[in-house]
Design a protein around this motif. Structure first.
Motif, PDB file in Angstrom:
ATOM      1  N   LYS A  81       0.829  -1.203   0.000  1.00  0.00           N
ATOM      2  CA  LYS A  81       0.000   0.000   0.000  1.00  0.00           C
ATOM      3  C   LYS A  81       0.863   1.252   0.000  1.00  0.00           C
ATOM      4  O   LYS A  81       1.983   1.250   0.512  1.00  0.00           O
ATOM      5  CB  LYS A  81      -0.940  -0.014   1.198  1.00  0.00           C
ATOM      6  CG  LYS A  81      -1.973  -1.123   1.061  1.00  0.00           C
ATOM      7  CD  LYS A  81      -3.009  -1.081   2.147  1.00  0.00           C
ATOM      8  CE  LYS A  81      -4.011  -2.202   1.888  1.00  0.00           C
ATOM      9  NZ  LYS A  81      -5.045  -2.243   2.884  1.00  0.00           N
ATOM     10  N   GLU A  83       0.454   5.940  -0.569  1.00  0.00           N
ATOM     11  CA  GLU A  83      -0.422   7.107  -0.487  1.00  0.00           C
ATOM     12  C   GLU A  83      -0.162   8.017  -1.687  1.00  0.00           C
ATOM     13  O   GLU A  83       0.972   8.167  -2.111  1.00  0.00           O
ATOM     14  CB  GLU A  83      -0.134   7.860   0.810  1.00  0.00           C
ATOM     15  CG  GLU A  83      -0.981   9.086   1.010  1.00  0.00           C
ATOM     16  CD  GLU A  83      -0.738   9.717   2.368  1.00  0.00           C
ATOM     17  OE1 GLU A  83      -1.153   9.138   3.380  1.00  0.00           O
ATOM     18  OE2 GLU A  83      -0.106  10.791   2.402  1.00  0.00           O
ATOM     19  N   LEU A 101      -5.201  10.479  -1.201  1.00  0.00           N
ATOM     20  CA  LEU A 101      -5.784   9.147  -1.381  1.00  0.00           C
ATOM     21  C   LEU A 101      -5.043   8.206  -0.429  1.00  0.00           C
ATOM     22  O   LEU A 101      -3.823   8.060  -0.520  1.00  0.00           O
ATOM     23  CB  LEU A 101      -5.642   8.679  -2.825  1.00  0.00           C
ATOM     24  CG  LEU A 101      -6.200   9.645  -3.875  1.00  0.00           C
ATOM     25  CD1 LEU A 101      -5.925   9.122  -5.277  1.00  0.00           C
ATOM     26  CD2 LEU A 101      -7.680   9.892  -3.656  1.00  0.00           C
ATOM     27  N   ARG A 103      -4.190   4.682   1.704  1.00  0.00           N
ATOM     28  CA  ARG A 103      -4.055   3.220   1.576  1.00  0.00           C
ATOM     29  C   ARG A 103      -4.391   2.749   0.163  1.00  0.00           C
ATOM     30  O   ARG A 103      -5.289   1.932  -0.049  1.00  0.00           O
ATOM     31  CB  ARG A 103      -4.878   2.501   2.642  1.00  0.00           C
ATOM     32  CG  ARG A 103      -4.358   2.697   4.060  1.00  0.00           C
ATOM     33  CD  ARG A 103      -5.142   1.933   5.114  1.00  0.00           C
ATOM     34  NE  ARG A 103      -6.543   2.304   5.196  1.00  0.00           N
ATOM     35  CZ  ARG A 103      -7.018   3.380   5.823  1.00  0.00           C
ATOM     36  NH1 ARG A 103      -6.184   4.217   6.408  1.00  0.00           N
ATOM     37  NH2 ARG A 103      -8.316   3.627   5.856  1.00  0.00           N
ATOM     38  N   CYS A 104      -3.639   3.258  -0.807  1.00  0.00           N
ATOM     39  CA  CYS A 104      -3.778   2.846  -2.212  1.00  0.00           C
ATOM     40  C   CYS A 104      -3.079   1.502  -2.407  1.00  0.00           C
ATOM     41  O   CYS A 104      -2.059   1.234  -1.784  1.00  0.00           O
ATOM     42  CB  CYS A 104      -3.129   3.867  -3.141  1.00  0.00           C
ATOM     43  SG  CYS A 104      -3.786   5.538  -2.980  1.00  0.00           S
ATOM     44  N   THR A 127      -6.882   0.795  -6.179  1.00  0.00           N
ATOM     45  CA  THR A 127      -8.003   1.082  -5.297  1.00  0.00           C
ATOM     46  C   THR A 127      -7.452   1.843  -4.099  1.00  0.00           C
ATOM     47  O   THR A 127      -6.243   1.806  -3.828  1.00  0.00           O
ATOM     48  CB  THR A 127      -8.696  -0.208  -4.812  1.00  0.00           C
ATOM     49  OG1 THR A 127      -7.722  -1.051  -4.209  1.00  0.00           O
ATOM     50  CG2 THR A 127      -9.375  -0.934  -5.958  1.00  0.00           C
ATOM     51  N   PHE A 128      -8.324   2.554  -3.397  1.00  0.00           N
ATOM     52  CA  PHE A 128      -7.922   3.224  -2.166  1.00  0.00           C
ATOM     53  C   PHE A 128      -9.039   3.080  -1.150  1.00  0.00           C
ATOM     54  O   PHE A 128     -10.180   2.812  -1.496  1.00  0.00           O
ATOM     55  CB  PHE A 128      -7.534   4.692  -2.406  1.00  0.00           C
ATOM     56  CG  PHE A 128      -8.602   5.537  -3.035  1.00  0.00           C
ATOM     57  CD1 PHE A 128      -9.449   6.323  -2.251  1.00  0.00           C
ATOM     58  CD2 PHE A 128      -8.764   5.582  -4.415  1.00  0.00           C
ATOM     59  CE1 PHE A 128     -10.426   7.113  -2.831  1.00  0.00           C
ATOM     60  CE2 PHE A 128      -9.735   6.377  -5.001  1.00  0.00           C
ATOM     61  CZ  PHE A 128     -10.579   7.143  -4.214  1.00  0.00           C
ATOM     62  N   GLU A 129      -8.678   3.214   0.130  1.00  0.00           N
ATOM     63  CA  GLU A 129      -9.616   2.916   1.203  1.00  0.00           C
ATOM     64  C   GLU A 129     -10.219   4.149   1.862  1.00  0.00           C
ATOM     65  O   GLU A 129     -11.145   4.021   2.665  1.00  0.00           O
ATOM     66  CB  GLU A 129      -8.932   2.034   2.246  1.00  0.00           C
ATOM     67  CG  GLU A 129      -8.543   0.679   1.666  1.00  0.00           C
ATOM     68  CD  GLU A 129      -7.734  -0.171   2.636  1.00  0.00           C
ATOM     69  OE1 GLU A 129      -7.458   0.283   3.773  1.00  0.00           O
ATOM     70  OE2 GLU A 129      -7.365  -1.291   2.247  1.00  0.00           O
ATOM     71  N   TYR A 131     -10.155   8.912   1.619  1.00  0.00           N
ATOM     72  CA  TYR A 131      -9.574  10.111   1.030  1.00  0.00           C
ATOM     73  C   TYR A 131      -9.796  11.282   1.969  1.00  0.00           C
ATOM     74  O   TYR A 131     -10.627  11.235   2.876  1.00  0.00           O
ATOM     75  CB  TYR A 131     -10.150  10.408  -0.357  1.00  0.00           C
ATOM     76  CG  TYR A 131     -11.568  10.937  -0.334  1.00  0.00           C
ATOM     77  CD1 TYR A 131     -11.818  12.309  -0.344  1.00  0.00           C
ATOM     78  CD2 TYR A 131     -12.656  10.075  -0.296  1.00  0.00           C
ATOM     79  CE1 TYR A 131     -13.116  12.792  -0.311  1.00  0.00           C
ATOM     80  CE2 TYR A 131     -13.939  10.549  -0.272  1.00  0.00           C
ATOM     81  CZ  TYR A 131     -14.169  11.912  -0.276  1.00  0.00           C
ATOM     82  OH  TYR A 131     -15.448  12.388  -0.234  1.00  0.00           O
TER      83      TYR A 131
END
Length: 139
Positions: A81, A83, A101, A103-104, A127-129, A131
């Protein structure tokens, strides 16, 4: 016929001066960044309503980062992961916007994609978790 005050066309933001930072490092090779959030919208059919009502469910963040390949960093990054901070700026705009963004994670890692005589580009869907809007443009 008199025209009212409309939008000042110089205030339209161009992506020319945008920047992408991955884990704090400015990625000067990136020339396209897209990120969006989709919601799992739940339909509810309630008594006393002849309209379907909606409730927001889980959110999903996804995007794509593209640019010229200049290193093997994304291959070395593997699926760890990271950022991204997107900075959208234009000297004629009302300000700049920064979005973090969080935890990409890449959906895929491009190992090879080249053609003789052409610039090598690299696309990284991710994907990210979460923002955070760090700096909004306010009029």
């Amino acid at each position: 016929m008199a025209q009212g005050a409309g939008m000042d066309p110089t205030r339209a933001i161009l992506g020319t001066f945008a920047q992408a930072f991955v884990d704090g490092d400015w990625q000067t090779n990136i020339n396209h960044l897209e990120a969006k959030v989709e919601i799992d919208k739940r339909e509810l059919k309630l008594v006393g309503h002849n309209w379907v009502q909606y409730k927001i469910g889980a959110k999903k963040g996804s995007g794509t980062m593209s640019g010229y390949k200049v290193s093997s960093k994304m291959i070395q990054q593997d699926f760890k992961k990271f950022e991204i901070i997107s900075k959208l700026d234009d000297p004629e705009a009302f300000g700049f916007e920064r979005v973090r963004l969080i935890r990409c994670m890449p959906d895929s890692v491009q190992l090879a994609n080249w053609t003789a005589g052409e610039e090598v580009t690299e696309d990284t869907p991710f994907t990210f978790e979460d923002y955070e809007l760090l700096d909004p443009i306010v009029i």
